[in-house]
Design a protein around this motif. Sequence first.
Motif, short mmCIF file in Angstrom:
data_model
loop_
_atom_site.label_atom_id
_atom_site.label_comp_id
_atom_site.label_asym_id
_atom_site.label_seq_id
_atom_site.Cartn_x
_atom_site.Cartn_y
_atom_site.Cartn_z
N GLN A 132 -9.09 -5.05 -7.06
CA GLN A 132 -7.65 -4.79 -6.99
C GLN A 132 -6.86 -6.08 -7.23
O GLN A 132 -5.85 -6.09 -7.93
CB GLN A 132 -7.32 -4.20 -5.63
CG GLN A 132 -6.00 -3.48 -5.54
CD GLN A 132 -5.81 -2.85 -4.18
OE1 GLN A 132 -5.85 -3.52 -3.15
NE2 GLN A 132 -5.59 -1.54 -4.16
N THR A 154 -11.41 -4.74 -2.91
CA THR A 154 -10.21 -5.58 -2.78
C THR A 154 -10.14 -6.64 -3.86
O THR A 154 -9.06 -6.91 -4.41
CB THR A 154 -10.16 -6.20 -1.38
OG1 THR A 154 -10.15 -5.15 -0.40
CG2 THR A 154 -8.93 -7.06 -1.20
N ARG A 158 1.84 1.83 -3.53
CA ARG A 158 0.68 2.31 -4.29
C ARG A 158 0.41 3.79 -3.98
O ARG A 158 0.12 4.58 -4.88
CB ARG A 158 -0.55 1.47 -3.95
CG ARG A 158 -0.48 0.01 -4.44
CD ARG A 158 -1.74 -0.74 -4.03
NE ARG A 158 -1.71 -2.16 -4.33
CZ ARG A 158 -2.18 -2.71 -5.45
NH1 ARG A 158 -2.71 -1.95 -6.39
NH2 ARG A 158 -2.13 -4.02 -5.62
N GLU A 159 0.52 4.17 -2.70
CA GLU A 159 0.19 5.54 -2.31
C GLU A 159 1.31 6.52 -2.65
O GLU A 159 1.06 7.55 -3.29
CB GLU A 159 -0.10 5.60 -0.81
CG GLU A 159 -0.44 7.00 -0.33
CD GLU A 159 -0.74 7.08 1.16
OE1 GLU A 159 -1.01 8.20 1.63
OE2 GLU A 159 -0.69 6.03 1.84
N VAL A 176 -5.57 -0.81 4.57
CA VAL A 176 -4.68 0.35 4.70
C VAL A 176 -4.87 1.06 6.02
O VAL A 176 -3.91 1.56 6.63
CB VAL A 176 -4.91 1.31 3.52
CG1 VAL A 176 -4.04 2.54 3.64
CG2 VAL A 176 -4.64 0.60 2.20
N SER A 230 0.82 -1.22 0.00
CA SER A 230 0.00 0.00 0.00
C SER A 230 0.85 1.27 0.00
O SER A 230 0.45 2.29 -0.55
CB SER A 230 -0.94 0.00 1.21
OG SER A 230 -0.20 0.00 2.42
N SER A 254 -8.91 1.24 1.86
CA SER A 254 -8.75 2.37 2.76
C SER A 254 -9.94 2.43 3.71
O SER A 254 -10.95 1.73 3.53
CB SER A 254 -8.64 3.67 1.97
OG SER A 254 -9.83 3.88 1.22
#
Length: 246
Positions: free
Chosen positions: A146, A143, A99-100, A165, A96, A130
């Motif tokens: 994803q 999810t 990704r962020e 997250v 994560s 999130s």
Amino acid sequence: MTRPRPLLALNWKMNKTPSEARAWAADLAAALTPGGAELAVLAPAIDLPVLAGELPAGVALGGQDVSRHEAGAYTGEISAEMLRDVGATCVIVGHSERREYHAETDAVVAAKARQAQAFGLVPIVCVGESLDVRERGEQVNFTLDQLRGSTEGVGENLIVAYEPVWAIGTGRTATAKDAEEMAAAIRGALAGLYTAGAQSFRILYGGSVKPDNIASICAQPNVNGALVGGASLKVADVVAMNDALK
């Protein structure tokens, strides 16, 4: 099919110099007793050569990220071949934080996972929602979408880590029931994506895992271990988590 031993994938994130990694490995070798979980240390790339020669027998070595490119003019990136050459057997993709902070898309994550597999590494594909997604009750659909995007063209030799997250480094932890709900949904989705039996996949939970909650989380039918962050940095915590799973 016999359920595998739980896996504790120890993600150090950006912590520990090579000298600190050497000391950590020596302390682990002195304190770890047989039984419990399988262990894999996912360390910064600069620590991997040290750990390759210092980790106790049976403790695996892995990377925290891998380039989607095989080789070339990609300054600062680490290739799958480099990881394999130093002794790594697995690597995180799509964490994560990647990704962020690095705007990694599902397509990028899938490309990294394919590259890892091309060189014999097992990708640990991270997915998770999130807080705002969970509060809308959309965590499962989010999810699984994803997951599908992050495994496009990826072979079945993979591990999936569910990391909500909102529970990473916050002290907040999904309940064992939350972890099981998502792990079961992920297992069902994997069964639809691959020909391998659903029970052949390892699914980890990640998010503020500690010695006092690891047993209840890993006792869930569809949870096969944990992706451990902060608690991976102290040998005493690692040993306590391992002992809790004996």
